[in-house]
Design an enzyme around this catalytic site. Structure first.
Site, PDB file in Angstrom:
ATOM      1  N   ARG A  59       0.826  -1.214   0.000  1.00  0.00           N
ATOM      2  CA  ARG A  59       0.000   0.000   0.000  1.00  0.00           C
ATOM      3  C   ARG A  59       0.856   1.257   0.000  1.00  0.00           C
ATOM      4  O   ARG A  59       0.425   2.293  -0.528  1.00  0.00           O
ATOM      5  CB  ARG A  59      -0.952  -0.014   1.195  1.00  0.00           C
ATOM      6  N   GLY A 107      -8.507  -9.599  -0.738  1.00  0.00           N
ATOM      7  CA  GLY A 107      -7.262  -9.739   0.018  1.00  0.00           C
ATOM      8  C   GLY A 107      -6.497 -11.007  -0.324  1.00  0.00           C
ATOM      9  O   GLY A 107      -5.353 -10.970  -0.777  1.00  0.00           O
ATOM     10  N   GLY A 166     -13.087  -4.843   0.318  1.00  0.00           N
ATOM     11  CA  GLY A 166     -14.517  -4.585   0.467  1.00  0.00           C
ATOM     12  C   GLY A 166     -15.025  -3.500  -0.464  1.00  0.00           C
ATOM     13  O   GLY A 166     -16.137  -3.592  -0.997  1.00  0.00           O
ATOM     14  N   LYS A 184     -16.735 -18.125   1.971  1.00  0.00           N
ATOM     15  CA  LYS A 184     -18.166 -18.152   2.294  1.00  0.00           C
ATOM     16  C   LYS A 184     -19.049 -17.481   1.257  1.00  0.00           C
ATOM     17  O   LYS A 184     -18.659 -16.485   0.648  1.00  0.00           O
ATOM     18  CB  LYS A 184     -18.390 -17.429   3.630  1.00  0.00           C
TER      19      LYS A 184
HETATM   20  P1  ADP Z   1     -10.760 -12.712  -0.726  1.00  0.00           P
HETATM   21  O1  ADP Z   1      -9.990 -12.172   0.463  1.00  0.00           O
HETATM   22  O2  ADP Z   1      -9.876 -12.855  -1.928  1.00  0.00           O
HETATM   23  O3  ADP Z   1     -12.011 -11.946  -0.988  1.00  0.00           O
HETATM   24  P2  ADP Z   1     -12.045 -14.664   0.918  1.00  0.00           P
HETATM   25  O4  ADP Z   1     -11.628 -13.888   2.119  1.00  0.00           O
HETATM   26  O5  ADP Z   1     -13.483 -14.736   0.599  1.00  0.00           O
HETATM   27  O6  ADP Z   1     -11.209 -14.192  -0.361  1.00  0.00           O
HETATM   28  O7  ADP Z   1     -11.589 -16.183   1.095  1.00  0.00           O
HETATM   29  C1  ADP Z   1     -10.253 -16.548   1.180  1.00  0.00           C
HETATM   30  C2  ADP Z   1     -10.093 -17.786   2.008  1.00  0.00           C
HETATM   31  O8  ADP Z   1     -10.943 -18.829   1.591  1.00  0.00           O
HETATM   32  C3  ADP Z   1      -8.692 -18.322   1.899  1.00  0.00           C
HETATM   33  O9  ADP Z   1      -8.001 -18.041   3.089  1.00  0.00           O
HETATM   34  C4  ADP Z   1      -8.875 -19.818   1.664  1.00  0.00           C
HETATM   35  O10 ADP Z   1      -8.060 -20.627   2.485  1.00  0.00           O
HETATM   36  C5  ADP Z   1     -10.333 -20.031   1.992  1.00  0.00           C
HETATM   37  N1  ADP Z   1     -10.881 -21.180   1.276  1.00  0.00           N
HETATM   38  C6  ADP Z   1     -10.903 -21.391  -0.051  1.00  0.00           C
HETATM   39  N2  ADP Z   1     -11.431 -22.590  -0.334  1.00  0.00           N
HETATM   40  C7  ADP Z   1     -11.767 -23.170   0.843  1.00  0.00           C
HETATM   41  C8  ADP Z   1     -12.351 -24.415   1.213  1.00  0.00           C
HETATM   42  N3  ADP Z   1     -12.698 -25.319   0.297  1.00  0.00           N
HETATM   43  N4  ADP Z   1     -12.520 -24.663   2.524  1.00  0.00           N
HETATM   44  C9  ADP Z   1     -12.172 -23.746   3.456  1.00  0.00           C
HETATM   45  N5  ADP Z   1     -11.620 -22.546   3.169  1.00  0.00           N
HETATM   46  C10 ADP Z   1     -11.419 -22.260   1.878  1.00  0.00           C
HETATM   47 MG    MG Z   2     -10.373 -12.306   2.532  1.00  0.00          MG
END
Ligand code: ADP
Ligand code: MG
Length: 392
Positions: free
Chosen positions: A37, A350, A373, A197
């Protein structure tokens, strides 16, 4: 109204500029752990330093709760910023300290954490008036905070007229790239959505359905879609209470003619840390004692084939638990497929940005959004309060 750019600023001779940046970097024991950043803020700072008399940079950091907390001091960031710019940065130990008003021409200041004042999160007009009082111009380059109605990005911007406020380069680049995937994206538009999720991604999922031709689902959220389709998911991470949302997404996709793809095979393991059993299984036969940790090889090939002919791609959310080497292949395969596609590609989130770095494809993605976000809210079609405040 469109977003005012740095080049639209008037009367810069002798100007004293308040620059709201996103310097919310991870700090431990007084050391900056990741300077992404800081690096991202440099073009705007350099541009300003060449043209104006004084720049006072400000930011929030960490989870400060409205009063001073040394754990969230920006002081280590001042040192890192000075190093990155190769010039002195004067740290001001209170963002309202009167000493910020008597900076000498050519000085660059970094003000202490804005969230040491409760007025920041409260979008308090009096706090904004105090903060901005010594400054003739206002620049906001903190895209990561653009979805928050906080004083330094909303009430502060409202105090400056046209010609005296602008978006910095990072803010402008984020808005330009994200606008391109929101407004009239070139088809075929393929989106890949994964991550942990469904519940944190419902609005972007619904918004994407109105724009994309194909939606590829992966990550932990795929498990909730498996349940919605009547499949068993063993010990996987799953959100039972989101099954009805997943069903709505599937129905809406069908109604709109959007192709929605779920993993046909998965990698399943008995544990995330120190697994002793790892199996590739069809999604229709997930063993009751295992959990889904990645998309399988057939799915990787299918998703890559969908991404190859795309003209626009948006990706958010890893396809598996990529932090663990054994479960990273699906995420890396999707990263490589996106990098190899001639599509205009945007990746946000992230962990998704970490995955892009890990895959070594950062430079082959058109826009890597560090907005988290804010990017997802923009993608969902929401107007972001900080952007509105700059435009009006
Ligand atoms: P981002 O930060 O890119 O928006 P998220 O925060 O929604 O992504 O999700 C990232 C996390 O999801 C990662 O830390 C990863 O380990 C977890 N993840 C991905 N697939 C699975 C899975 N099948 N079971 C549990 N956790 C998962
Ligand atoms: Mg995340």
């Amino acid at each position: 109204m469109s977003l005012p750019a740095l080049a639209d600023l008037k009367d810069l001779d002798g100007a004293r500029v308040l620059a709201r940046l996103d310097l919310n970097v991870p700090v431990a024991d007084g050391e900056v752990l990741d300077d992404t950043r800081i690096t991202a803020a440099l073009p705007t700072l350099r541009w300003l330093m060449e043209r104006v008399e004084v720049v006072a940079a400000c930011s929030h950091l960490g989870k400060a709760k409205g009063s001073p907390d040394p754990a969230y001091s920006l002081e280590p960031v001042a040192a890192a910023l000075a190093q990155a710019l190769g010039r002195p940065v004067r740290f001001v130990p209170d963002c309202l300290d009167p000493s910020r008003a008597d900076a000498a021409p050519g000085e660059l200041l970094l003000l202490e954490n804005l969230r040491f004042y409760a007025g920041e999160k409260a979008n308090d007009a009096a706090f904004a008036a105090q903060l901005t009082a010594p400054f003739s111009h206002y620049v906001n380059d903190a895209f990561g905070t653009a979805h928050r109605a906080h004083a330094s990005v909303v009430a502060a911007a409202a105090l400056y007229p046209t010609g005296r406020k602008a978006a910095g380069f990072l803010m402008a680049a984020e808005v330009a790239a994200l606008s391109r995937v929101v407004n009239d994206p070139e088809q075929p538009y393929v989106a890949a959505v994964g991550g942990a999720k469904v519940s944190t991604k419902t609005a972007p999922l619904e918004a994407l359905l109105g724009r994309v031709q194909t939606l590829l689902i992966g990550g932990g959220m795929a498990n909730t879609f498996f349940l919605a389709r009547g499949l068993e998911v063993g010990r996987s991470l799953v959100e039972e209470e989101m099954v009805s949302t997943a069903l709505q997404v599937l129905d809406a996709a069908a109604a709109r003619g959007v192709e929605i793809e779920l993993p046909s095979d998965v990698v399943a393991a008995d544990a995330i840390e120190g697994p002793s059993r790892i199996e590739v299984v069809p999604s229709s036969a997930i063993p009751a004692d295992l959990m889904v940790v990645d998309i399988g090889p057939d799915t990787r090939a299918r998703y890559a084939a969908k991404l190859a002919p795309a003209r626009t791609i948006f990706w958010n959310g890893p396809m598996g638990v990529f932090e663990v080497d054994e479960f990273a292949a699906g995420t890396l395969a999707v990263a490589e497929a996106i990098a190899s596609s001639p599509a205009f590609s945007v990746v946000g989130g992230g962990e998704s940005v970490m995955a892009i770095r890990r895959a070594g494809v950062f430079d082959r993605i058109d826009h890597v959004s560090t907005g988290g976000g804010a990017s997802l809210e923009f993608l969902s079609g929401d107007t972001l309060p900080a952007i509105t405040a700059l435009e009006t």
